[in-house]
Scaffold this motif. Structure first.
Motif, PDB file in Angstrom:
ATOM      1  N   HIS A  90       0.832  -1.208   0.000  1.00 28.96           N
ATOM      2  CA  HIS A  90       0.000   0.000   0.000  1.00 28.96           C
ATOM      3  C   HIS A  90       0.871   1.266   0.000  1.00 28.96           C
ATOM      4  O   HIS A  90       0.596   2.232  -0.718  1.00 28.96           O
ATOM      5  CB  HIS A  90      -0.874  -0.044   1.257  1.00 28.96           C
ATOM      6  N   CYS A  91       1.944   1.260   0.810  1.00 24.05           N
ATOM      7  CA  CYS A  91       2.795   2.442   0.969  1.00 24.05           C
ATOM      8  C   CYS A  91       3.658   2.723  -0.255  1.00 24.05           C
ATOM      9  O   CYS A  91       4.307   3.774  -0.324  1.00 24.05           O
ATOM     10  CB  CYS A  91       3.674   2.294   2.202  1.00 24.05           C
ATOM     11  N   GLY A  92       3.675   1.806  -1.217  1.00 20.26           N
ATOM     12  CA  GLY A  92       4.392   2.058  -2.460  1.00 20.26           C
ATOM     13  C   GLY A  92       3.797   3.190  -3.268  1.00 20.26           C
ATOM     14  O   GLY A  92       4.412   3.683  -4.218  1.00 20.26           O
ATOM     15  N   ALA A  93       2.597   3.641  -2.878  1.00 21.01           N
ATOM     16  CA  ALA A  93       1.949   4.755  -3.578  1.00 21.01           C
ATOM     17  C   ALA A  93       2.779   6.023  -3.519  1.00 21.01           C
ATOM     18  O   ALA A  93       2.676   6.878  -4.415  1.00 21.01           O
ATOM     19  CB  ALA A  93       0.562   5.010  -2.968  1.00 21.01           C
ATOM     20  N   ILE A  94       3.600   6.189  -2.483  1.00 19.43           N
ATOM     21  CA  ILE A  94       4.468   7.357  -2.406  1.00 19.43           C
ATOM     22  C   ILE A  94       5.932   6.981  -2.626  1.00 19.43           C
ATOM     23  O   ILE A  94       6.835   7.761  -2.308  1.00 19.43           O
ATOM     24  CB  ILE A  94       4.310   8.104  -1.070  1.00 19.43           C
ATOM     25  N   GLY A  95       6.166   5.793  -3.161  1.00 18.84           N
ATOM     26  CA  GLY A  95       7.527   5.402  -3.489  1.00 18.84           C
ATOM     27  C   GLY A  95       8.306   4.784  -2.361  1.00 18.84           C
ATOM     28  O   GLY A  95       9.547   4.797  -2.371  1.00 18.84           O
ATOM     29  N   ALA A  96       7.629   4.205  -1.365  1.00 18.22           N
ATOM     30  CA  ALA A  96       8.311   3.434  -0.322  1.00 18.22           C
ATOM     31  C   ALA A  96       8.367   1.976  -0.752  1.00 18.22           C
ATOM     32  O   ALA A  96       7.418   1.462  -1.344  1.00 18.22           O
ATOM     33  CB  ALA A  96       7.587   3.560   1.010  1.00 18.22           C
ATOM     34  N   PHE A  97       9.484   1.306  -0.455  1.00 17.63           N
ATOM     35  CA  PHE A  97       9.647  -0.111  -0.785  1.00 17.63           C
ATOM     36  C   PHE A  97       9.064  -0.905   0.382  1.00 17.63           C
ATOM     37  O   PHE A  97       9.723  -1.144   1.394  1.00 17.63           O
ATOM     38  CB  PHE A  97      11.117  -0.448  -0.983  1.00 17.63           C
ATOM     39  N   ALA A  98       7.798  -1.288   0.260  1.00 20.94           N
ATOM     40  CA  ALA A  98       7.057  -1.901   1.361  1.00 20.94           C
ATOM     41  C   ALA A  98       6.627  -3.306   0.964  1.00 20.94           C
ATOM     42  O   ALA A  98       6.028  -3.487  -0.104  1.00 20.94           O
ATOM     43  CB  ALA A  98       5.837  -1.049   1.710  1.00 20.94           C
ATOM     44  N   PHE A  99       6.903  -4.290   1.821  1.00 20.74           N
ATOM     45  CA  PHE A  99       6.540  -5.660   1.477  1.00 20.74           C
ATOM     46  C   PHE A  99       6.148  -6.444   2.718  1.00 20.74           C
ATOM     47  O   PHE A  99       6.540  -6.117   3.839  1.00 20.74           O
ATOM     48  CB  PHE A  99       7.667  -6.370   0.712  1.00 20.74           C
ATOM     49  N   GLY A 100       5.351  -7.475   2.489  1.00 22.38           N
ATOM     50  CA  GLY A 100       4.824  -8.281   3.575  1.00 22.38           C
ATOM     51  C   GLY A 100       5.745  -9.412   3.964  1.00 22.38           C
ATOM     52  O   GLY A 100       6.447  -9.981   3.122  1.00 22.38           O
ATOM     53  N   VAL A 101       5.741  -9.743   5.250  1.00 23.16           N
ATOM     54  CA  VAL A 101       6.535 -10.853   5.772  1.00 23.16           C
ATOM     55  C   VAL A 101       5.670 -11.661   6.736  1.00 23.16           C
ATOM     56  O   VAL A 101       4.621 -11.207   7.182  1.00 23.16           O
ATOM     57  CB  VAL A 101       7.808 -10.352   6.497  1.00 23.16           C
ATOM     58  N   GLY A 102       6.137 -12.842   7.059  1.00 19.60           N
ATOM     59  CA  GLY A 102       5.429 -13.708   7.984  1.00 19.60           C
ATOM     60  C   GLY A 102       5.855 -13.481   9.425  1.00 19.60           C
ATOM     61  O   GLY A 102       6.700 -12.631   9.729  1.00 19.60           O
ATOM     62  N   ALA A 103       5.269 -14.266  10.312  1.00 20.47           N
ATOM     63  CA  ALA A 103       5.513 -14.091  11.743  1.00 20.47           C
ATOM     64  C   ALA A 103       6.964 -14.388  12.120  1.00 20.47           C
ATOM     65  O   ALA A 103       7.560 -13.671  12.931  1.00 20.47           O
ATOM     66  CB  ALA A 103       4.569 -15.002  12.541  1.00 20.47           C
ATOM     67  N   THR A 104       7.552 -15.423  11.545  1.00 21.17           N
ATOM     68  CA  THR A 104       8.941 -15.750  11.862  1.00 21.17           C
ATOM     69  C   THR A 104       9.861 -14.621  11.432  1.00 21.17           C
ATOM     70  O   THR A 104      10.773 -14.217  12.169  1.00 21.17           O
ATOM     71  CB  THR A 104       9.357 -17.060  11.174  1.00 21.17           C
ATOM     72  N   GLU A 105       9.621 -14.094  10.233  1.00 17.45           N
ATOM     73  CA  GLU A 105      10.483 -13.014   9.742  1.00 17.45           C
ATOM     74  C   GLU A 105      10.316 -11.749  10.559  1.00 17.45           C
ATOM     75  O   GLU A 105      11.288 -11.017  10.796  1.00 17.45           O
ATOM     76  CB  GLU A 105      10.186 -12.752   8.267  1.00 17.45           C
ATOM     77  N   MET A 106       9.085 -11.451  10.992  1.00 18.90           N
ATOM     78  CA  MET A 106       8.912 -10.262  11.825  1.00 18.90           C
ATOM     79  C   MET A 106       9.588 -10.446  13.170  1.00 18.90           C
ATOM     80  O   MET A 106      10.236  -9.518  13.680  1.00 18.90           O
ATOM     81  CB  MET A 106       7.419  -9.955  12.008  1.00 18.90           C
ATOM     82  N   THR A 124      -0.958  -0.201  -5.788  1.00 18.20           N
ATOM     83  CA  THR A 124       0.162  -0.847  -5.107  1.00 18.20           C
ATOM     84  C   THR A 124      -0.342  -1.838  -4.056  1.00 18.20           C
ATOM     85  O   THR A 124       0.261  -2.893  -3.850  1.00 18.20           O
ATOM     86  CB  THR A 124       1.090   0.196  -4.455  1.00 18.20           C
ATOM     87  N   ASN A 125      -1.462  -1.522  -3.404  1.00 22.05           N
ATOM     88  CA  ASN A 125      -2.072  -2.439  -2.442  1.00 22.05           C
ATOM     89  C   ASN A 125      -2.385  -3.777  -3.088  1.00 22.05           C
ATOM     90  O   ASN A 125      -2.072  -4.846  -2.546  1.00 22.05           O
ATOM     91  CB  ASN A 125      -3.334  -1.792  -1.877  1.00 22.05           C
ATOM     92  N   MET A 126      -2.990  -3.740  -4.268  1.00 16.99           N
ATOM     93  CA  MET A 126      -3.444  -4.972  -4.914  1.00 16.99           C
ATOM     94  C   MET A 126      -2.344  -5.695  -5.678  1.00 16.99           C
ATOM     95  O   MET A 126      -2.598  -6.711  -6.326  1.00 16.99           O
ATOM     96  CB  MET A 126      -4.655  -4.683  -5.792  1.00 16.99           C
TER      97      MET A 126
END
Length: 681
Positions: free
Chosen positions: A347-363, A436-438
């Motif tokens: 979602h935050c890529g809308a302003i040019g941030a490199f944002a990606f999802g991770v799982g519980a272990t990675e967090m 970017t969200n989708m």
């Protein structure tokens, strides 16, 4: 780690046939040919439905695959669900096999963790979604895209471990050989191992590659580099935080190491804050409500213990805001790296941030190290020529993209999706955030819009920040792209996606019959921004002028994405129009999108039109869910059937009866049976 692998249990072929699944679950051993067509595009919603994710310990193994939708000769378009609670765990299965795009959808690590808790130690598929695959590796599950390995193991053969490492980059191999990410991190924190760093000479890069290179402090990164990238922000929500906490405690006991840079760690309570509202009638067992409350309690206690900022419940009910919404509205900046425990973090890529999802272990590991595992992918450039026609929005464009063969067949999995072109230049930041969200539905790693004058305007007007664009914030003209998609946006019209999968895109003009609806829902992180609610307001204001309110028999719910959005809408006077039109307004939260708030269906016969991002089977109740833009959702709520706003303005309201044509649910596509013939047998 062992040098060879031998199957210690049974093979479960995840078949598209309900009969084949039932035969296996009742004790029969099938060959690959007897299993028939394997299920493609099994989502994590099917592996572990929302109700299962209220558990965050070994009891998750009782629920694995209970949402798996299959078909047989007698089933209707909705399919059947042959896997019952504890069936996989009690069946003695150690290996499960699927078709294409295994693990699409939510980033929930509950899915591979549930497989592991049920006894599954090996997962095989023709292809895997990025987050799911990484979660499997982090948990120590063995993986392969070679289906013949399943047959060989079933025949009693011993297989060298290297056969399960062929698709791994060097970092992934080191993690697997360490028994998972926690084993690797313990070696790393003890100084036994040092993460790799790219060593390339300077050269052209895409914008996304430039962000990663700057975060690492190296002159260049290239596709294929496996790294741990420092994160400017790490955030989690109550659906995942407790599992990450439990993993930490399992690995370290009561002596959890100090978290790195707690000022850059955020937590949100947003997913389950409306569960009470849909449980008051007794439709949800008390133990489910209690389990949801425990999740929030665990997160609050963890935040208090470690001094973390928590965006929790709002005084007016619901949440302060959906995590993605608040990250964009208050925290993210162009060029930053952001990781979150949700697949819609881009979602935050809308302003040019490199944002990606991770799982519980990675967090959990990111809390300790300050960085996140990343295999630098190729970049797919989506070049959007011309402008979108009036009345056609970013959601219509996203649904068009999702039904393109390149994306639907999974070739964009794991890629950076960069949006560029004239159409993007004329989109607001809220609309860019829809795109970017989708990217999560595309299967990409992240979505990016190179920051521009609109980005500067947004940051100044929404957040009071005078941001200056740096010269490096662009893609080099000589940068290499893995693929380019060209779209003439002037030719696009309003779109919907039929039930079962966001990729079931249909042009509204091509619907073969009018589809009556029972529920309209405008909400979720995709559909609850300022511009989304403005679009709904404009449709409803027009309807009121024509003497129309929400159609009889239709329940229309609109949900604010954050308290900031609520305040803005009220200042614009939108609340008066919504009330006059007969809309039920909801406080911020994920709610219906995760089957935990008003707007969910309660029977399989109900038809829903929703502005959310996913319509996988059972995600928002048992009904038939269609996806559309906010304007389409509002127009459909007025009409009582699925219709675009432009068509409603042009043709008026239908004077003839409409019905629920189940045939339009597109059986056999997306979340249903296999998407192509000639395989599996």
């Amino acid at each position: 780690m062992q040098a060879t692998v031998r199957l210690n249990g049974r093979v479960l072929w995840l078949s598209a046939s309900a009969e084949a699944m039932t035969r296996q679950l009742t004790g029969e051993t099938l060959t690959r040919a007897e299993a028939g067509m394997l299920r493609d595009q099994i989502s994590t919603d099917e592996m572990t439905p929302a109700r299962a994710c209220l558990a965050f310990d070994e009891s998750l193994g009782d629920y694995v695959y209970v949402g798996l939708r299959c078909h047989d000769d007698s089933s209707d378009a909705a399919g059947v669900f042959p896997v019952t609670q504890r069936a996989v765990r009690e069946g003695g299965f150690a290996l499960s096999v699927a078709g294409l795009r295994r693990g699409k959808g939510s980033s929930r690590e509950a899915s591979p963790f549930a497989e592991r808790c049920a006894g599954i130690r090996i997962v095989i598929a023709e292809s895997f979604e990025r987050i799911y695959a990484q979660n499997c590796q982090n948990l120590g599950l063995l993986m392969s895209t070679d289906l013949t390995l399943a047959e060989r193991l079933q025949d009693g053969e011993t297989i060298p471990i290297e056969a399960f490492l062929e698709d791994c980059d060097p970092l992934a191999e080191a993690i697997v050989r360490s028994g998972g990410l926690f084993g690797y991190t313990q070696r790393r924190l003890s100084g036994d191992i040092v993460p790799p760093q790219p060593a390339h000479a300077p050269g052209p890069m895409t914008y996304g590659e430039s962000i990663i290179a700057r975060a690492l402090g190296v002159p260049r990164v290239r596709a294929g580099d496996a790294v741990f990238v420092p994160a400017d922000w790490r955030f989690s929500h109550e659906y995942v935080t407790p599992m990450a906490v439990s993993f930490l405690r399992h690995a370290y006991g009561d002596e959890i190491p100090a978290l790195r840079d707690v000022a850059s760690v955020l937590c949100f309570e947003d997913h389950l804050t409306h569960l009470d509202a849909v449980s008051a009638d007794g439709s949800r067992p008390p133990q489910i409500v209690d389990a949801a409350q425990r999740l929030g309690t665990v997160q609050r206690e963890f935040c208090a213990q470690h001094g973390l900022r928590l965006h929790g419940r709002a005084a007016a009910g619901g949440s302060e805001g959906i995590c993605h919404a608040l990250m964009l509205e208050r925290y993210a900046l162009p060029g930053q790296v952001i990781v979150g425990t949700d697949s819609h973090t881009p979602h935050c890529g809308a302003i040019g941030a490199f944002a990606f999802g991770v799982g519980a272990t990675e967090m959990a590991n990111a809390w300790l190290t300050g960085d996140a595992r990343l295999a630098v992918p190729g970049t797919c450039l989506v070049h959007l020529r011309s402008r979108l026609p009036a009345g056609v929005g970013a959601k219509d464009l996203a649904l068009h993209l999702l039904h393109l063969p390149y994306i639907r067949d999974g070739r964009a999995i794991g890629q950076i999706i960069e949006f560029a072109g004239e159409a993007v230049a004329h989109l607001s930041t809220d609309e860019r955030a829809t795109l970017t969200n989708m990217v999560a539905e595309i299967g990409g790693l992240t979505g990016l819009v190179v920051p521009d004058a609109e980005t500067v305007r947004y940051l100044r007007e929404r957040r009071g920040i005078d941001f200056t664009l740096d010269a490096w914030m662009e893609s080099d003209p000589q940068a290499s792209y893995a693929h380019v998609i060209e779209i003439d946006c002037a030719s696009l019209g309003a779109m919907v996606a039929s039930p079962g999968d966001p990729g079931n895109g249909i042009a509204l003009a091509d619907l073969s019959a009018e589809v009556a609806i029972d529920i309209a829902y405008g909400g979720s992180c995709t559909g609850s921004k300022r511009d989304d609610l403005r679009a709904c307001h404009d449709v409803l204001a027009w309807g009121l002028k024509q003497g129309h309110r929400v159609a009889d028999g239709v329940r229309f719910y609109l949900q604010y994405g954050s308290e900031d959005v609520r305040a803005w809408c009220e200042a614009q006077g939108y609340a008066d129009v919504f009330k006059a039109a007969g809309v039920t307004m909801l406080s911020p939260g994920c709610g219906a999108c995760v089957n935990a708030g008003p707007g969910v269906s309660t029977t399989s016969e109900e038809v829903v039109i929703s502005a959310q991002n996913r319509n996988f089977p059972g995600r928002s109740g048992p009904g038939q869910m269609w996806l559309g833009s906010p304007a389409t959702v509002a127009a459909s709520a007025l009409a009582g059937y699925i219709v675009g706003f432009d068509q409603l303005q042009r043709d008026g309201f239908a004077s003839h009866p409409v019905s629920h044509p189940a045939a339009l649910a597109a059986p056999g596509r997306g979340g249903g049976g296999a998407s192509h013939a000639g395989r599996g047998g």
